[in-house]
Design a protein around this motif. Structure first.
Motif, PDB file in Angstrom:
ATOM      1  N   LEU A 101       0.842  -1.190   0.000  1.00  0.00           N
ATOM      2  CA  LEU A 101       0.000   0.000   0.000  1.00  0.00           C
ATOM      3  C   LEU A 101       0.878   1.240   0.000  1.00  0.00           C
ATOM      4  N   THR A 102       0.463   2.286  -0.741  1.00  0.00           N
ATOM      5  CA  THR A 102       1.245   3.515  -0.792  1.00  0.00           C
ATOM      6  C   THR A 102       0.525   4.649  -0.076  1.00  0.00           C
ATOM      7  N   LYS A 103       1.256   5.724   0.198  1.00  0.00           N
ATOM      8  CA  LYS A 103       0.690   6.887   0.868  1.00  0.00           C
ATOM      9  C   LYS A 103      -0.199   7.701  -0.055  1.00  0.00           C
ATOM     10  N   THR A 107      -2.665   6.212  -1.686  1.00  0.00           N
ATOM     11  CA  THR A 107      -3.830   5.320  -1.752  1.00  0.00           C
ATOM     12  C   THR A 107      -3.804   4.426  -2.981  1.00  0.00           C
ATOM     13  N   ASN A 108      -2.609   4.069  -3.408  1.00  0.00           N
ATOM     14  CA  ASN A 108      -2.438   3.147  -4.521  1.00  0.00           C
ATOM     15  C   ASN A 108      -1.841   1.838  -4.037  1.00  0.00           C
ATOM     16  N   LEU A 109      -1.639   0.918  -4.962  1.00  0.00           N
ATOM     17  CA  LEU A 109      -1.058  -0.383  -4.669  1.00  0.00           C
ATOM     18  C   LEU A 109       0.210  -0.568  -5.482  1.00  0.00           C
ATOM     19  N   GLN A 110       1.104  -1.393  -4.974  1.00  0.00           N
ATOM     20  CA  GLN A 110       2.302  -1.752  -5.717  1.00  0.00           C
ATOM     21  C   GLN A 110       2.543  -3.246  -5.621  1.00  0.00           C
ATOM     22  N   LEU A 111       3.079  -3.794  -6.693  1.00  0.00           N
ATOM     23  CA  LEU A 111       3.634  -5.144  -6.702  1.00  0.00           C
ATOM     24  C   LEU A 111       5.110  -5.021  -7.016  1.00  0.00           C
ATOM     25  N   ARG A 112       5.918  -5.824  -6.349  1.00  0.00           N
ATOM     26  CA  ARG A 112       7.346  -5.751  -6.616  1.00  0.00           C
ATOM     27  C   ARG A 112       7.948  -7.159  -6.632  1.00  0.00           C
ATOM     28  N   GLY A 113       9.236  -7.218  -6.995  1.00  0.00           N
ATOM     29  CA  GLY A 113       9.892  -8.509  -7.130  1.00  0.00           C
ATOM     30  C   GLY A 113       9.451  -9.249  -8.383  1.00  0.00           C
ATOM     31  N   LEU A 134       2.169  -3.491   4.283  1.00  0.00           N
ATOM     32  CA  LEU A 134       2.388  -4.749   3.558  1.00  0.00           C
ATOM     33  C   LEU A 134       1.169  -5.654   3.745  1.00  0.00           C
ATOM     34  N   LEU A 135       0.355  -5.744   2.716  1.00  0.00           N
ATOM     35  CA  LEU A 135      -0.853  -6.566   2.776  1.00  0.00           C
ATOM     36  C   LEU A 135      -0.482  -7.985   2.352  1.00  0.00           C
ATOM     37  N   TRP A 144      -2.934   6.553   4.833  1.00  0.00           N
ATOM     38  CA  TRP A 144      -2.094   6.170   5.969  1.00  0.00           C
ATOM     39  C   TRP A 144      -1.667   4.706   5.854  1.00  0.00           C
ATOM     40  N   ARG A 145      -1.766   4.169   4.633  1.00  0.00           N
ATOM     41  CA  ARG A 145      -1.377   2.777   4.327  1.00  0.00           C
ATOM     42  C   ARG A 145      -2.105   1.789   5.245  1.00  0.00           C
ATOM     43  N   SER A 146      -3.397   1.988   5.322  1.00  0.00           N
ATOM     44  CA  SER A 146      -4.283   1.107   6.072  1.00  0.00           C
ATOM     45  C   SER A 146      -5.478   0.810   5.187  1.00  0.00           C
ATOM     46  N   ILE A 147      -6.424   0.030   5.698  1.00  0.00           N
ATOM     47  CA  ILE A 147      -7.596  -0.346   4.908  1.00  0.00           C
ATOM     48  C   ILE A 147      -8.858  -0.102   5.719  1.00  0.00           C
TER      49      ILE A 147
END
Length: 292
Positions: free
Chosen positions: A56-58, A60-66, A259-260, A281-284
């Motif tokens: 989760l980003t500040k 209010t978006n999402l990221q995938l990595r690796g 980290l979800l 705030w990187r929460s849900i």
């Protein structure tokens, strides 16, 4: 005036960031709204193509990595999978769909319901080829009048002053005209087009209104005083159960370090209805729960 020496490199699906642990892609959510059907599919996509965790980003978006990559691109199978679950709704404008909204707008507190305003802003943004030229870091912030986003730096935005009226924000420090909620998307995008006419070209083009000599004030033409009703601030909602205005409830869940994990995501899905909200705030927030 800020001087730039390169294009912005804010990542997307079609323009990933190549990090030491693999490629990183960013998925932009309008107002942080994430359909649970998309979340359910994204758990599997993250496990198959990335490191298994949804970040989760500040903003209010999402990221995938690796993510495995070749020639600066992620696998076509990943792109198709994300598009297939609605997480790549615009190929041409994916980088500029940065729209942050008070997370509980229309559900609990606030002066106005800005959910439809955000959706219409996104629709008009994606319909205009010129606006694809905005930088990937250009940010729209819509505060529903409670002040929870009042302190955020932004490029353009609104602050609600009553259920039907907002004041336009221009850069982090200047204010524009009053507008109805229905007029706000068109007004905001008119300022975005005006910015693109004066922000420069090529690698030296500016990314933000705050980087202009007068911080964006030059776009208004006339001085607009800040409405006294905008002078509010609000803290993030506490974790736990929140009463909604319609008698139902929402639950604000902490997501440690943003980290979800698959386990936490499944726990969210076990309680959620049709959508969840990613917060700044990187929460849900799980909205629209039945009262018990």
């Amino acid at each position: 005036m800020t001087k730039r020496s390169h294009h912005d490199r804010c990542p997307g699906v079609l323009r990933p960031w190549i990090a030491d642990d693999g490629a990183l892609v960013r998925l932009r959510l309008v107002g942080g709204v994430l359909p649970t059907s998309s979340l359910r599919a994204l758990i599997g996509i993250a496990q198959e193509h990335a490191d298994g965790t949804i970040h989760l980003t500040k903003r209010t978006n999402l990221q995938l990595r690796g993510i495995a990559h070749s020639g600066g691109c992620v696998p076509g199978e990943l792109v198709d999978a994300l598009a297939g679950v609605g997480l790549l709704p615009s190929v041409t404008h994916e980088l500029v769909r940065n729209i942050m909204v008070s997370p509980l707008t229309g559900r609990s507190g606030g002066r106005a319901d800005l959910r439809a305003t955000a959706r219409e802003l996104d629709r008009q943004l994606c319909a205009d080829p010129e606006l694809a030229g905005l930088a990937g870091r250009f940010l729209f912030v819509l505060d529903d009048g409670r002040g929870d986003l009042a302190s955020r730096s932004l490029d353009l935005g609104v602050m609600a002053i009553d259920p039907d009226t907002v004041q336009i924000r221009i850069g982090s420090h200047h204010w524009g005209e009053l507008a109805t909620r229905e007029e706000a998307p068109e007004a905001l995008l008119a300022y975005a087009r005006a910015f693109l006419r004066i922000n420069g070209e090529g690698e030296s083009a500016l990314w933000h209104l705050d980087e202009l000599p007068r911080g964006g004030a030059e776009l208004t033409g006339i001085h607009h005083a800040r409405d006294l009703r905008t002078q509010v601030t609000g803290l993030p909602q506490p974790y736990g159960i929140i009463a909604q205005d319609d008698g139902s409830r929402a639950e604000h869940l902490a997501v440690p370090a943003g980290l979800l994990t698959p386990e936490l995501a499944q726990a969210v899905l076990a309680r959620a209805g049709t959508e969840v909200i990613v917060t700044p705030w990187r929460s849900i927030i799980i909205p629209d729960l039945e009262s018990t």
